[in-house]
Design a protein around this motif. Structure first.
Motif, mmCIF file in Angstrom:
data_model
loop_
_atom_site.group_PDB
_atom_site.id
_atom_site.type_symbol
_atom_site.label_atom_id
_atom_site.label_comp_id
_atom_site.label_asym_id
_atom_site.label_seq_id
_atom_site.Cartn_x
_atom_site.Cartn_y
_atom_site.Cartn_z
ATOM 1 N N UNK A 93 0.812 -1.217 0.000
ATOM 2 C CA UNK A 93 0.000 0.000 0.000
ATOM 3 C C UNK A 93 0.843 1.264 0.000
ATOM 4 N N UNK A 94 1.926 1.266 0.794
ATOM 5 C CA UNK A 94 2.799 2.447 0.846
ATOM 6 C C UNK A 94 3.508 2.659 -0.486
ATOM 7 N N UNK A 95 3.976 1.582 -1.090
ATOM 8 C CA UNK A 95 4.639 1.703 -2.392
ATOM 9 C C UNK A 95 3.703 2.245 -3.451
ATOM 10 N N UNK A 96 2.491 1.731 -3.478
ATOM 11 C CA UNK A 96 1.515 2.214 -4.452
ATOM 12 C C UNK A 96 1.177 3.682 -4.192
ATOM 13 N N UNK A 97 1.015 4.053 -2.923
ATOM 14 C CA UNK A 97 0.701 5.449 -2.593
ATOM 15 C C UNK A 97 1.837 6.386 -2.986
ATOM 16 N N UNK A 98 3.084 5.948 -2.770
ATOM 17 C CA UNK A 98 4.218 6.793 -3.138
ATOM 18 C C UNK A 98 4.316 6.973 -4.655
ATOM 19 N N UNK A 99 4.111 5.896 -5.408
ATOM 20 C CA UNK A 99 4.180 5.990 -6.871
ATOM 21 C C UNK A 99 3.054 6.872 -7.402
ATOM 22 N N UNK A 100 1.838 6.635 -6.951
ATOM 23 C CA UNK A 100 0.697 7.425 -7.427
ATOM 24 C C UNK A 100 0.841 8.886 -7.004
ATOM 25 N N UNK A 101 1.260 9.116 -5.754
ATOM 26 C CA UNK A 101 1.455 10.494 -5.289
ATOM 27 C C UNK A 101 2.546 11.211 -6.058
ATOM 28 N N UNK A 102 3.621 10.509 -6.372
ATOM 29 C CA UNK A 102 4.699 11.107 -7.168
ATOM 30 C C UNK A 102 4.243 11.467 -8.564
ATOM 31 N N UNK A 103 3.461 10.580 -9.178
ATOM 32 C CA UNK A 103 2.943 10.863 -10.522
ATOM 33 C C UNK A 103 1.983 12.052 -10.505
ATOM 34 N N UNK A 104 1.115 12.108 -9.510
ATOM 35 C CA UNK A 104 0.193 13.242 -9.416
ATOM 36 C C UNK A 104 0.931 14.542 -9.133
ATOM 37 N N UNK A 105 1.968 14.472 -8.313
ATOM 38 C CA UNK A 105 2.752 15.662 -8.017
ATOM 39 C C UNK A 105 3.487 16.158 -9.264
ATOM 40 N N UNK A 106 4.058 15.230 -10.028
ATOM 41 C CA UNK A 106 4.754 15.615 -11.262
ATOM 42 C C UNK A 106 3.774 16.197 -12.271
ATOM 43 N N UNK A 107 2.593 15.626 -12.335
ATOM 44 C CA UNK A 107 1.580 16.141 -13.263
ATOM 45 C C UNK A 107 1.156 17.549 -12.861
ATOM 46 N N UNK A 108 1.052 17.792 -11.564
ATOM 47 C CA UNK A 108 0.691 19.130 -11.092
ATOM 48 C C UNK A 108 1.773 20.153 -11.379
ATOM 49 N N UNK A 109 3.041 19.733 -11.272
ATOM 50 C CA UNK A 109 4.148 20.651 -11.572
ATOM 51 C C UNK A 109 4.209 20.978 -13.049
ATOM 52 N N UNK A 110 3.841 20.011 -13.910
ATOM 53 C CA UNK A 110 3.885 20.257 -15.345
ATOM 54 C C UNK A 110 2.838 21.261 -15.787
ATOM 55 N N UNK A 111 1.765 21.407 -15.030
ATOM 56 C CA UNK A 111 0.734 22.383 -15.385
ATOM 57 C C UNK A 111 1.200 23.808 -15.125
ATOM 58 N N UNK A 112 2.190 23.964 -14.245
ATOM 59 C CA UNK A 112 2.713 25.296 -13.930
ATOM 60 C C UNK A 112 3.547 25.778 -15.117
ATOM 61 N N UNK A 113 3.261 26.958 -15.625
ATOM 62 C CA UNK A 113 3.925 27.473 -16.822
ATOM 63 C C UNK A 113 5.397 27.756 -16.606
ATOM 64 N N UNK A 114 5.801 28.050 -15.389
ATOM 65 C CA UNK A 114 7.195 28.442 -15.137
ATOM 66 C C UNK A 114 8.132 27.255 -14.982
ATOM 67 N N UNK A 115 7.639 26.048 -14.871
ATOM 68 C CA UNK A 115 8.505 24.895 -14.637
ATOM 69 C C UNK A 115 8.330 23.804 -15.669
#
Length: 98
Positions: free
Chosen positions: A73-95
């Motif tokens: 469960x922790x591994x899955x949460x870390x992978x999914x959270x990392x992917x969602x975090x990266x996706x959120x950063x990509x939406x930011x125009x400055x990064x």
């Protein structure tokens, strides 16, 4: 006699303190919690609940299966959270790095 002058309580210099390293960027004020911090907090909370349930005798738990389940469960949460975090950063125009 001491050369130390105790503060008198006046606020002549009300500027904010300078950062420790000059040129270092200041962290954003509204920085969200890190995924790893949230996941480890959930693991600790889940372990506490499982220990309480086991001590009350409601359910008999096998420690090996509990640890395996928590790690999956922790591994899955870390992978999914990392992917969602990266996706959120990509939406930011400055990064637009990835």
């Amino acid at each position: 006699m001491s050369s130390y002058n105790a503060p008198t309580g006046s606020t002549e210099d009300s500027r904010p303190a300078a950062p420790l390293r000059p040129g270092a960027p200041e962290p954003p004020e509204d920085s969200p919690a890190r995924v790893g911090t949230i996941v480890w907090g959930l693991i600790v909370a889940a372990l506490a609940v499982l220990i309480i349930v086991a001590q009350l005798g409601i359910v008999a738990l096998n420690g090996t299966y509990v640890v395996i389940g928590l790690m999956i469960g922790a591994g899955a949460a870390l992978v999914i959270g990392g992917l969602l975090s990266a996706r959120g950063r990509d939406k930011d125009a400055s990064t637009r790095k990835s």
